[in-house]
Scaffold this motif. Structure first.
Motif, PDB file in Angstrom:
ATOM      1  N   LEU A 257      65.449   3.194  22.586  1.00  0.00           N
ATOM      2  CA  LEU A 257      64.625   1.989  22.441  1.00  0.00           C
ATOM      3  C   LEU A 257      65.481   0.761  22.136  1.00  0.00           C
ATOM      4  O   LEU A 257      65.207  -0.348  22.624  1.00  0.00           O
ATOM      5  CB  LEU A 257      63.580   2.194  21.342  1.00  0.00           C
ATOM      6  CG  LEU A 257      62.434   3.152  21.669  1.00  0.00           C
ATOM      7  CD1 LEU A 257      61.560   3.375  20.441  1.00  0.00           C
ATOM      8  CD2 LEU A 257      61.581   2.639  22.834  1.00  0.00           C
ATOM      9  N   LEU A 260      67.023  -0.410  25.375  1.00  0.00           N
ATOM     10  CA  LEU A 260      65.991  -1.009  26.231  1.00  0.00           C
ATOM     11  C   LEU A 260      65.671  -2.426  25.773  1.00  0.00           C
ATOM     12  O   LEU A 260      65.530  -3.346  26.592  1.00  0.00           O
ATOM     13  CB  LEU A 260      64.728  -0.156  26.227  1.00  0.00           C
ATOM     14  CG  LEU A 260      64.786   1.181  26.983  1.00  0.00           C
ATOM     15  CD1 LEU A 260      63.451   1.920  26.858  1.00  0.00           C
ATOM     16  CD2 LEU A 260      65.129   0.988  28.455  1.00  0.00           C
ATOM     17  N   LYS A 261      65.562  -2.605  24.460  1.00  0.00           N
ATOM     18  CA  LYS A 261      65.281  -3.946  23.919  1.00  0.00           C
ATOM     19  C   LYS A 261      66.421  -4.901  24.253  1.00  0.00           C
ATOM     20  O   LYS A 261      66.205  -6.074  24.614  1.00  0.00           O
ATOM     21  CB  LYS A 261      65.080  -3.878  22.405  1.00  0.00           C
ATOM     22  CG  LYS A 261      64.625  -5.201  21.793  1.00  0.00           C
ATOM     23  CD  LYS A 261      64.350  -5.072  20.314  1.00  0.00           C
ATOM     24  CE  LYS A 261      63.785  -6.384  19.760  1.00  0.00           C
ATOM     25  NZ  LYS A 261      64.642  -7.547  20.001  1.00  0.00           N
ATOM     26  N   GLU A 315      59.272  -3.992  32.142  1.00  0.00           N
ATOM     27  CA  GLU A 315      59.254  -3.650  30.715  1.00  0.00           C
ATOM     28  C   GLU A 315      58.222  -2.556  30.443  1.00  0.00           C
ATOM     29  O   GLU A 315      58.501  -1.586  29.720  1.00  0.00           O
ATOM     30  CB  GLU A 315      58.936  -4.889  29.867  1.00  0.00           C
ATOM     31  CG  GLU A 315      60.058  -5.913  29.811  1.00  0.00           C
ATOM     32  CD  GLU A 315      60.050  -6.891  30.982  1.00  0.00           C
ATOM     33  OE1 GLU A 315      60.898  -7.796  31.009  1.00  0.00           O
ATOM     34  OE2 GLU A 315      59.199  -6.745  31.886  1.00  0.00           O
ATOM     35  N   ASP A 318      59.406   0.751  31.767  1.00  0.00           N
ATOM     36  CA  ASP A 318      60.355   1.384  30.839  1.00  0.00           C
ATOM     37  C   ASP A 318      59.633   2.094  29.695  1.00  0.00           C
ATOM     38  O   ASP A 318      60.012   3.208  29.298  1.00  0.00           O
ATOM     39  CB  ASP A 318      61.319   0.337  30.263  1.00  0.00           C
ATOM     40  CG  ASP A 318      62.467   0.020  31.209  1.00  0.00           C
ATOM     41  OD1 ASP A 318      62.808   0.881  32.038  1.00  0.00           O
ATOM     42  OD2 ASP A 318      63.031  -1.084  31.119  1.00  0.00           O
ATOM     43  N   VAL A 319      58.597   1.455  29.155  1.00  0.00           N
ATOM     44  CA  VAL A 319      57.863   2.047  28.030  1.00  0.00           C
ATOM     45  C   VAL A 319      57.120   3.304  28.477  1.00  0.00           C
ATOM     46  O   VAL A 319      57.116   4.325  27.776  1.00  0.00           O
ATOM     47  CB  VAL A 319      56.891   1.012  27.423  1.00  0.00           C
ATOM     48  CG1 VAL A 319      55.969   1.671  26.393  1.00  0.00           C
ATOM     49  CG2 VAL A 319      57.664  -0.128  26.770  1.00  0.00           C
ATOM     50  N   VAL A 371      58.466  -2.601  23.555  1.00  0.00           N
ATOM     51  CA  VAL A 371      59.530  -1.820  22.921  1.00  0.00           C
ATOM     52  C   VAL A 371      59.620  -2.164  21.438  1.00  0.00           C
ATOM     53  O   VAL A 371      59.811  -1.288  20.590  1.00  0.00           O
ATOM     54  CB  VAL A 371      60.883  -2.074  23.629  1.00  0.00           C
ATOM     55  CG1 VAL A 371      62.038  -1.479  22.826  1.00  0.00           C
ATOM     56  CG2 VAL A 371      60.873  -1.479  25.036  1.00  0.00           C
TER      57      VAL A 371
END
Length: 497
Positions: A257, A260-261, A315, A318-319, A371
């Motif tokens: 995470l 990703l952020k 985004e 991705d989550v 995220v």
């Protein structure tokens, strides 16, 4: 650098993740055997379909006597259809090169390993310090991405892995921006991104070199697999299914995470999170394949994301993919289907809370959390990260703008595909509802009622005409203000139905 020729004008860049469906349309007897004619369709469009004939499938078992009987052929056809359905609905099998070549020989007839070898050989003409040790056959799921074990000639003990990939349907960067961004990847430093040793590209493909990790990926850890084995062998039918321990789930999830952020804050589109794209280095997860979005390659989970209209940004992709990954870490296997109605017992209810926020019916219907929101949830909020490495990834302003535009184009194609699937579902449901037995009964009852009502109206109209006719015949002797007497209807006209 003169390596990898530009794709010919008008080249069709297929999305290999669009599902292929196969239906046996007919059969024909040819001498001593029966051939089945199969119609294959790509996606939801009936127009995008074709026939393949003269194919012999190995299941169900053959019959020595009576194998040309009509009843046996029909029964066998049902068995073969079920066999095809199992293959085309299995997420790993349906993306397999052998299955694609079987169902769509026109688009998948090339020898992609040979093409990759030719392109890599051209690269080594100008970079003689590298040497190919061996091809790593089919270690990944992508048909058009190939891997080779490498070494540096003056450092023979160090092992590296080279990946070569062709362009995909989501490549919206200009050739110049694409090549510049690919060459920027070795400068990306982050504790949870796997370092790129070398990267180069031209108008048609990209080539990257990384250190080969003997321990393999997070998926290899979950499945107790050897990194160099083929993808199907490693993951399609695991011998033992076992999830990770709670502390591993918490630590790995938090690290993923965090990266990703970082990428989202940089405006760098990812969209390719799955367990095989997470390299393990001790107790540290490092993300792989940042180049995929630059190349325009579709996501491993794209066929899932395209079903839900609220998953419409990279985004949110991705989550949602993180939800798949967390499920696999928890239970040792991917979910059977998405959305997930109920979750098996987990090491902690905090795990289930995150899974519900990313994979449940409500989440898929209403949208994914950010995220940042996931990082605040109890499962990850108390995880302490000990790394001291400072992230670095400088992207020039001009390239950031190019990335933003490319990201919007990728999302636009996804949204358009979601819209088409949604409309197709509505039409299919309407047709199914209209053709159901219950609806047919309702239509019959309505037709009878309408027929009865029409007959009554006709009868009343006939009676009124008959009454008017009698009145006009005696009109000379009757006062004009006197009402005419009603004429009783005939029994036959009002007989019950």
């Amino acid at each position: 650098m003169a390596f990898m020729e530009k794709p010919p004008a008008g080249k069709v860049l297929l999305d290999d993740t669009v599902p292929l469906t196969a239906a046996i349309e007919a059969s024909q007897s040819l001498q001593s055997h029966t051939e089945y004619i199969i119609r294959v369709q790509r996606g939801i469009s009936v127009e995008n379909s074709w026939q393949i004939a003269g194919l012999s499938l190995p299941l169900p078992p053959k019959k020595l006597i009576g194998n040309m009987d009509r009843e046996f052929i029909a029964e066998r056809q049902k068995g073969l259809q079920n066999y095809l359905n199992v293959i085309t609905t299995n997420h790993i099998l349906s993306n397999c090169e052998l299955v694609k070549k079987f169902l769509d020989p026109n688009n998948y007839s090339a020898n992609y390993t040979e093409i990759a070898l030719q392109q890599v050989s051209m690269f080594f003409r100008s970079e003689p310090k590298w040497e190919v040790v061996e091809p790593l056959k089919d270690i990944g799921w992508r048909i058009r991405k190939k891997y080779f074990l490498m070494k540096i000639k003056n450092q023979p003990k160090e092992r590296l892995v080279l990946s070569w990939a062709d362009l995909g349907p989501d490549k919206y960067l200009s050739d110049k921006d694409f090549q510049c961004l690919i060459k920027l990847l070795p400068s990306c430093l982050h504790p949870y991104i796997y370092r790129v040793t070398f990267a180069t590209a031209n108008e048609s493909s990209a080539l990257l070199i990384r250190t080969f990790n003997e321990k393999g990926t997070l998926k290899d850890l979950i499945y107790k697999a050897k990194p160099k084995d083929p993808f199907l062998k490693k993951y399609c039918n695991p011998k033992k299914i076992q999830g990770l321990e709670l502390q591993q789930i918490k630590t790995y999830g938090r690290q993923i995470l965090e990266v990703l952020k970082f990428l989202h804050d940089k405006g760098f589109p990812y969209g390719h999170l799955h367990a095989s794209n997470v390299m393990l280095d001790g107790d540290t997860c490092r993300l792989l394949d940042l180049e995929n979005s630059l190349l325009g390659l579709p996501s491993f989970y794209r066929s899932y994301c395209s079903q839900f209209r609220k998953i419409n940004t990279l985004e949110s992709v991705d989550v949602h993919c993180f939800g798949h990954l967390l499920y696999e870490m928890t239970y040792g296997r991917p979910p059977d289907s998405v959305p997930v109605d109920s979750f098996p017992p987990a090491p902690s209810m905090a795990v289930v809370a995150v899974l519900e926020s990313t994979l449940s019916c409500e989440a898929c219907k209403n949208g994914m959390p950010t995220v940042s929101r996931l990082l605040q949830m109890p499962l990850f909020s108390d995880v302490l990260l000990t790394t001291s490495e400072k992230p670095q990834f400088k992207i020039p302003t001009k390239l950031k703008e190019a990335l933003r535009i490319a990201k919007e184009c990728i999302e636009k194609r996804l949204i358009e595909e979601q819209k088409q699937i949604h409309q197709h579902r509505r039409l299919t449901r309407a047709q199914s509802h209209h053709g159901s037995e219950e609806e047919r009964k309702k239509r019959k009852i309505l037709a009878r009622k309408k027929s009865k009502r029409s007959a009554i109206e006709n009868s009343e109209e006939h009676s009124a005409k008959y009454s008017n006719s009698n009145n006009s015949g005696s009109g000379a002797s009757s006062p004009l203000t006197s009402p005419s007497s009603p004429t009783p209807p005939s029994t036959s006209e009002h007989a019950p139905f």
